[in-house]
Scaffold this motif. Structure first.
Motif, PDB file in Angstrom:
ATOM      1  N   ASP A 180       0.810  -1.219   0.000  1.00 52.75           N
ATOM      2  CA  ASP A 180       0.000   0.000   0.000  1.00 52.75           C
ATOM      3  C   ASP A 180       0.845   1.271   0.000  1.00 52.75           C
ATOM      4  O   ASP A 180       0.301   2.369  -0.085  1.00 52.75           O
TER       5      ASP A 180
ATOM      6  N   TYR B 107     -10.721  -6.731   0.571  1.00 55.50           N
ATOM      7  CA  TYR B 107     -11.176  -5.353   0.437  1.00 55.50           C
ATOM      8  C   TYR B 107     -10.036  -4.494  -0.116  1.00 55.50           C
ATOM      9  O   TYR B 107      -8.855  -4.828   0.029  1.00 55.50           O
ATOM     10  N   LEU B 108     -10.397  -3.369  -0.690  1.00 54.54           N
ATOM     11  CA  LEU B 108      -9.391  -2.426  -1.161  1.00 54.54           C
ATOM     12  C   LEU B 108      -8.757  -1.729   0.045  1.00 54.54           C
ATOM     13  O   LEU B 108      -9.376  -1.612   1.102  1.00 54.54           O
TER      14      LEU B 108
ATOM     15  N   GLY C 234     -12.597  -6.624  -5.583  1.00 51.63           N
ATOM     16  CA  GLY C 234     -11.703  -7.303  -4.659  1.00 51.63           C
ATOM     17  C   GLY C 234     -10.909  -8.370  -5.380  1.00 51.63           C
ATOM     18  O   GLY C 234     -10.859  -8.405  -6.616  1.00 51.63           O
TER      19      GLY C 234
END
Length: 803
Positions: free
Chosen positions: A139, A336-337, A521
């Motif tokens: 991320d 999930y994002l 997803g």
């Protein structure tokens, strides 16, 4: 508030009719007082000051002991319960080192990004001068990654990023690696099976590269309570480890309740079997009751779909009571994002959400404090995971908490709620991993050779003779080149991107909404044929979608929004062949084997089911077959033992000598014994029933006899079949007991039906399964008792690692 756990339990039982209590057992666990000790004398004053300002007035005994081991240069594992403050055990030496030596660096590794992000927030919030902590994971924006490499002195990452982002580019990390003082491996008990074996070799690669630049970091490992943590940690890092296991933290009292949902009188499942109210539906109702009481609660559910359905069910109940409460319940799961995960984590931590239905993503994730209740819907596969999840409740000293274990319709869950000591009194499992697994060793050695040439000395840390055999095979295939000073990687392309350390079989399958092009997803590629086949129902953030098309080549599943009143369950066919027998025990008419097998499976269709469990129809599919070479434990039974009818003994089972089965009953009897054995193996191996599979046949082409196989679900094996082979007698005794103790007349999901049976649980013969196990145990168990009497049975082989 004293006895809050009991008060909450009374509340969730309030709507249960008299005489129909689902409780099978309750236990009050007393609180535990804290054992504070003075700050270690070597801790810099500014570090102590920062911790005191955050409310940590003194460390607990285990924190100081583990930190002192690390500060003195010893690798250490601290293995204490959830919420015991293991973070401080590694924060103390790392923060002290970074304060004393401005050029020192440290690496933190966690199995989940959520846990890493939470620990980074904790360290950053201390505000210790000179500590430049930063995240380096999937991320992290590309623009920030150069700054992390150039300036951060404490990097928070995960094994995946270490494997793909750091070690392949170690020349760009020279500043960081040259002064690497500590490596923190958080929640190390999660590194088991194939994933754990990959991580064990990955950590050896890290030590080798660090030593290349002159560093020899100290490893500090944190774990939930595990059996023999020193041996498990040593197997993981490849070096001796001190263990700190005496928990000095305070713990609130807890009420632990074991809960078996009731049978539904007006409903039949597959082949007319009785059906219990689902654990998910029961958990949704319990969660709603807890939210009405204002109790901050987590419900741990086994699957992503289950977490979504449980949250939906709780919101539906709450909308009828108080619509404003429905908005305070949500689902949290993997897939999930990133922005969705972060928003949910903030809402959980702040208390904005009162009830959360989650997969094990929050078992190790955000440091949630002050929870009043935890509901565990279905046994999570290991006692370590169960207590990790349960430990989220009662995390403050001033109030008791509630833990409810809701049994699924599953042989293991049924066994556990009717045998409370197996949950509440049994020691947790050892961590099973096998770094010598050639399916793991070869890709890891390829990565290591691409990073730095392999030398004979370095092969010792990778497994010695086992590593040398793999390297010689790679040389023969010209993957490596032998030179006088070592073995070199021959390709210009680095192998790292093609090596999946989590054993999922490749890149994730992306789920995309066809109309909008929106990415919803991801799904593990090994599960794609099961979860996102054409026609499958896919749930995301409480919304349902139906899959239009699955393209495995491009890794895409295209879906459209729809709210069907049915769910889907995939069905498959499976065949198994013996590649090699590794160990064999022969008895009179029974043979027990451990070996390598080749499993060929194919998803051939799916069932559509109503929420009640009623099957609407069966839909065929055409998907490619998948082949898996792995390890299995199996037993064969001679035709004479199966077919010779002998008088019943006083215990109600067949006397040793014959099952009394006519040939028509044999397939169903073996099938029942296989299903129940799969369900009970997690009692004896650190696994989940979804980590393993099985095949049974009345006449197998390789054994020539009736055979029941239970195999690992990972390439090369993950140690689970080995544990079954070691514990075959107690494993099959528990299996027989679970079937015989079930009150259903002819077999149900609580004993012999399987939720993932490719044959639709047909044929199944419950009584025949008991008879088969009786004759097997009559022979094998009697032989074992004879060997024990004559001193021929030694201790079981070590479960921590395989030679």
């Amino acid at each position: 508030m004293a006895n809050q756990g009991r008060r909450l339990l009374d509340r969730v039982l309030a709507g249960v009719p008299a005489g129909e209590s689902p409780l099978t057992h309750t236990e009050e666990q007393p609180p535990r007082p804290a054992q504070p000790v003075p700050w270690p004398s070597w801790t810099p004053p500014e570090v102590v000051s920062a911790l005191v300002d955050r409310g940590v007035t003194q460390p607990w005994r285990h924190q100081a002991e583990a930190a002192t081991h690390a500060w003195s240069g010893s690798h250490v594992v601290v293995a204490t319960g959830t919420a015991s403050g293991k973070s401080l055990a590694y924060q103390l030496p790392v923060l002290s080192a970074l304060t004393v030596d401005p050029k020192a660096t440290a690496l933190y590794l966690s199995p989940t990004k959520a846990l890493g992000a939470d620990q980074l927030r904790s360290v950053s919030g201390l505000g210790v001068s000179g500590v430049r902590a930063a995240s380096f994971d999937g991320d992290t924006p590309m623009a920030e990654r150069d700054w992390v490499r150039a300036h951060a002195n404490w990097v928070f990452s995960n094994p995946d990023m270490l494997h793909r982002g750091v070690l392949p580019n170690h020349a760009r990390w020279i500043r960081f690696l040259r002064r690497l003082s500590y490596v923190v491996v958080d929640e190390c008990h999660t590194y088991r099976g194939v994933f754990g074996s990959h991580v064990a070799l990955l950590l050896r690669r890290l030590r080798r590269v660090a030593q290349r630049y002159g560093a020899d970091p100290v490893f500090v490992l944190a774990s939930a309570t595990v059996a023999d943590p020193a041996a498990s940690a040593e197997a993981l890092i490849g070096a001796p480890c001190e263990a700190v296991t005496e928990d000095g933290s305070p713990r609130a009292g807890r009420t632990v309740a074991l809960w078996e949902p009731p049978l539904l009188d007006d409903l039949e499942g597959e082949n007319g079997a009785p059906v219990r109210r689902s654990a998910g539906a029961e958990t949704a109702r319990i969660l709603a009751d807890l939210v009405v009481e204002g109790a901050r609660s987590l419900a741990f559910v086994r699957s992503r779909v289950g977490a979504e359905l449980t949250a939906l069910g709780a919101r539906r109940v709450l909308s009828e009571v108080d619509p404003s409460l429905a908005a305070r319940v949500a689902a949290y799961r993997g897939g999930y994002l990133p922005e969705e995960r972060r928003a949910l984590e903030r809402a959980v931590s702040s208390g904005e959400l009162l009830g959360v239905a989650t997969t094990n993503a929050l078992e190790l994730g955000v440091d949630i404090v002050g929870l009043d209740a935890v509901v565990v819907a279905g046994f999570p596969g290991t006692l370590a995971s169960f207590w990790q999840q349960a430990g989220r409740a009662g995390r403050t000293e001033d109030s008791d908490a509630l833990v409810v274990f809701v049994a699924r319709d599953d042989p293991l869950d049924t066994y556990l709620v009717h045998n409370p000591s197996a949950v509440l009194d049994k020691p947790v499992e050892a961590t099973v991993l096998d770094p010598a697994n050639p399916y793991v060793l070869e890709p890891q050695l390829a990565c290591a050779a691409a990073e730095l040439p392999l030398t004979p000395e370095s092969l010792d840390s990778f497994g010695g003779d086992a590593a040398l055999a793999v390297v010689e095979d790679m040389v023969a295939r010209r993957v490596l080149r032998r030179r006088p000073n070592g073995w070199y990687w021959t390709s210009h392309d680095r192998p790292h991107s093609s090596v999946d350390i989590r054993g999922s079989g490749g890149e994730q399958v992306v789920v995309v909404e066809a109309d909008s092009g929106r990415m919803l997803g991801t799904v593990d590629p090994g599960s794609a044929c099961w979860q996102v086949h054409s026609g499958a129902v896919y749930l995301h953030q409480g919304e349902s979608y139906v899959v239009d098309h699955l393209d495995l080549d491009s890794g895409l599943a295209m879906v459209h929004a729809e709210k069907p009143d049915w769910s889907t369950t995939a069905r498959d066919t499976k065949d198994i062949s013996v590649v090699r027998v590794l160990e064999k025990r022969e008895f009179d008419g029974v043979t027990v084997c451990l070996g390598e097998v080749e499993v060929t499976s194919q998803v051939v269709g799916y069932l559509r089911k109503l929420p009640s469990g009623q099957v609407v129809d069966s839909v065929p599919l055409s998907l490619p077959a998948q082949t898996l070479v792995t390890r299995a434990v199996w037993y064969t039974v001679s035709a004479e033992l199966l077919g010779v009818a002998l008088p019943r003994d006083a215990g109600g089972g067949s006397a040793p000598g014959g099952a009394g089965l006519d040939p028509a009953r044999v397939p169903g009897a073996l099938h029942a014994a296989e299903h129940a054995a799969i369900g009970l193996l997690p009692l004896f191996a650190t696994c989940d029933r979804w980590d393993i599979g099985g095949v049974s046949t009345a006449l197998h082409q390789d054994t020539g006899e009736a055979t029941v196989f239970v195999h690992d679900g990972h390439p090369g094996g993950a140690g689970f079949a080995d544990r079954g082979f070691d514990a075959v007698v107690p494993w099959l005794v528990a299996t027989r007991e679970a079937i015989a103790a079930c009150a259903c007349p002819a077999g149900c999901p609580s004993c012999v039906q399987s939720p993932k049976c490719g044959n639709g649980n047909d044929p199944l013969d419950k009584a025949g399964g008991v008879a088969v196990l009786d004759v097997v145990l009559g022979v094998v168990g009697e032989r074992r008792r004879h060997d024990v009497r004559h001193g021929r049975v030694g201790q079981d082989r070590s479960a921590a690692t395989r030679p």
